[in-house]
Design a protein around this motif. Sequence first.
Motif, PDB file in Angstrom:
ATOM      1  N   LEU A 282       0.841  -1.189   0.000  1.00  0.00           N
ATOM      2  CA  LEU A 282       0.000   0.000   0.000  1.00  0.00           C
ATOM      3  C   LEU A 282       0.880   1.243   0.000  1.00  0.00           C
ATOM      4  CD1 LEU A 282      -2.638  -0.960   2.724  1.00  0.00           C
ATOM      5  CD2 LEU A 282      -3.021  -0.875   0.253  1.00  0.00           C
ATOM      6  N   PRO A 283       0.412   2.334  -0.615  1.00  0.00           N
ATOM      7  CA  PRO A 283       1.154   3.591  -0.489  1.00  0.00           C
ATOM      8  C   PRO A 283       1.257   3.990   0.976  1.00  0.00           C
ATOM      9  CG  PRO A 283      -0.531   3.749  -2.203  1.00  0.00           C
ATOM     10  CD  PRO A 283      -0.776   2.458  -1.475  1.00  0.00           C
ATOM     11  N   VAL A 284       2.386   4.516   1.343  1.00  0.00           N
ATOM     12  CA  VAL A 284       2.646   4.807   2.753  1.00  0.00           C
ATOM     13  C   VAL A 284       1.659   5.822   3.304  1.00  0.00           C
ATOM     14  CG1 VAL A 284       4.380   6.564   2.196  1.00  0.00           C
ATOM     15  CG2 VAL A 284       4.437   5.428   4.425  1.00  0.00           C
ATOM     16  N   GLU A 285       1.157   6.750   2.457  1.00  0.00           N
ATOM     17  CA  GLU A 285       0.215   7.739   2.961  1.00  0.00           C
ATOM     18  C   GLU A 285      -1.121   7.106   3.354  1.00  0.00           C
ATOM     19  OE1 GLU A 285      -0.121   7.755  -1.549  1.00  0.00           O
ATOM     20  OE2 GLU A 285       1.505   7.767  -0.058  1.00  0.00           O
ATOM     21  N   ARG A 286      -1.500   5.998   2.709  1.00  0.00           N
ATOM     22  CA  ARG A 286      -2.748   5.321   3.081  1.00  0.00           C
ATOM     23  C   ARG A 286      -2.563   4.521   4.373  1.00  0.00           C
ATOM     24  NH1 ARG A 286      -6.769   5.703  -0.586  1.00  0.00           N
ATOM     25  NH2 ARG A 286      -6.186   6.524  -2.639  1.00  0.00           N
ATOM     26  N   VAL A 287      -1.388   3.975   4.576  1.00  0.00           N
ATOM     27  CA  VAL A 287      -1.098   3.322   5.848  1.00  0.00           C
ATOM     28  C   VAL A 287      -1.153   4.352   6.981  1.00  0.00           C
ATOM     29  CG1 VAL A 287       0.623   2.032   7.149  1.00  0.00           C
ATOM     30  CG2 VAL A 287       0.300   1.565   4.716  1.00  0.00           C
ATOM     31  N   ALA A 288      -0.564   5.538   6.739  1.00  0.00           N
ATOM     32  CA  ALA A 288      -0.609   6.606   7.739  1.00  0.00           C
ATOM     33  C   ALA A 288      -2.042   7.027   8.020  1.00  0.00           C
ATOM     34  CB  ALA A 288       0.210   7.800   7.265  1.00  0.00           C
TER      35      ALA A 288
END
Length: 411
Positions: A282-288
């Motif tokens: 997953l893109p890191v911004e969605r994990v955040a």
Amino acid sequence: MLSSFRNSGHGPLLCGLVLTRLIGWGTTFYSPSVLVQALDRELGLSAEIVFGGITILLITGAVLAPAIGRVLDREGTRRSMCMGAIICALGFVVLAMAQGPVSYLASWFVIGIGHAMSLANVGNVAVAQLMGERTRRVIGLMMLVTGLASSLFWPLTAALMNAFGWRTTLLVFASMQLIVVLPIYAAVPRFRSHPGAAGAEPPAASIAEAGRVAPAQRRLAFWLTAFAFSASGLVSWGLPLHLITLFREGGLTQSEAVWIATLGGPATIAARAIDATLGERLPVERVALFGLLLGPLCCLMLPFLPMSLAAAGAFVLLLNAALGVISVARATLPLSLFGRRGFAVMLGQLTVPQNIAFAAAPLLFAVMIERLGPDRTLLVSAAIQFLGFGAMLALVRLLSRPPQPVAATAG
């Protein structure tokens, strides 16, 4: 999962850097939670002054970070880290000789200089310069272990204090910097510029170097990132330091509160393990974004439940899982958005607003718990984190926009 360490050629060094992080964060950020009673008893320092040392440390880092970032991009991290370890050791010696609030806070200024030069963002820059494309996974794996800093150093600090007193404990911390940390930093290779700088780069490499954010969007992306992580960090750098007090005032005994609070380390590690193994899908911004939503929901949950071991334990586990995910994103999202080129400078610029929030957090939460009580403090924490969630949601939407037509027709 460990192949990123083993196959990098830097496995022993990366393991050593993990140890330096455990020592660095355990002896600085987490130690006042254990030292506070002894400092109050022997020096008459209030909790506000004791945790004000962390505030001094973080403000010092905010002031120095941009300049340090420029040096790291130009010269690498080894010299800065070595000097930082020596300065940290000196700061602990000064702290061990403190006689009152002035000398106590002055010692944290010295420690803050060393902290800014060796820990904070510097370790992540060192990994980025060593690991290139594997930076996100390696940082995630390193943070997986360093999440144990509080669980290791709270009982270690308490044991040393009971055996030798708080002043000798601080001298032990100084010795760790010189005997353990400094040699590891000295083993960091000399900095070399990216080998791909000469000649044409393939598209994937240019994205890794320049980042995913278009030049016209970089300023907005920067401030959305800074606001999201500053709001989240205001809670994550303040609330965990006062969990023992919060639980005790909620009705748990001292021993119960300490035992429940120590569950935070394993919960943080579990969250970082999931991110390290599955996060790259997953893109890191969605994990955040997920972490920034889970955190405030936890803070909303506890005030409406009767205080019990089960409720406090569930709160600690879920909250620290959210904070563990966010901490990895805080270290890796700037690299994903803005690229490796100028990474240290970008981290230094992001450090300024973040560290101001981080610096205010310990004192702010000490005051809130004293004046507002546990339940209202948790409600305020939820509101602050929802603001960070909103900023990250705006960033996700910004990144999902299609390229501007102007760029396509310019040629």
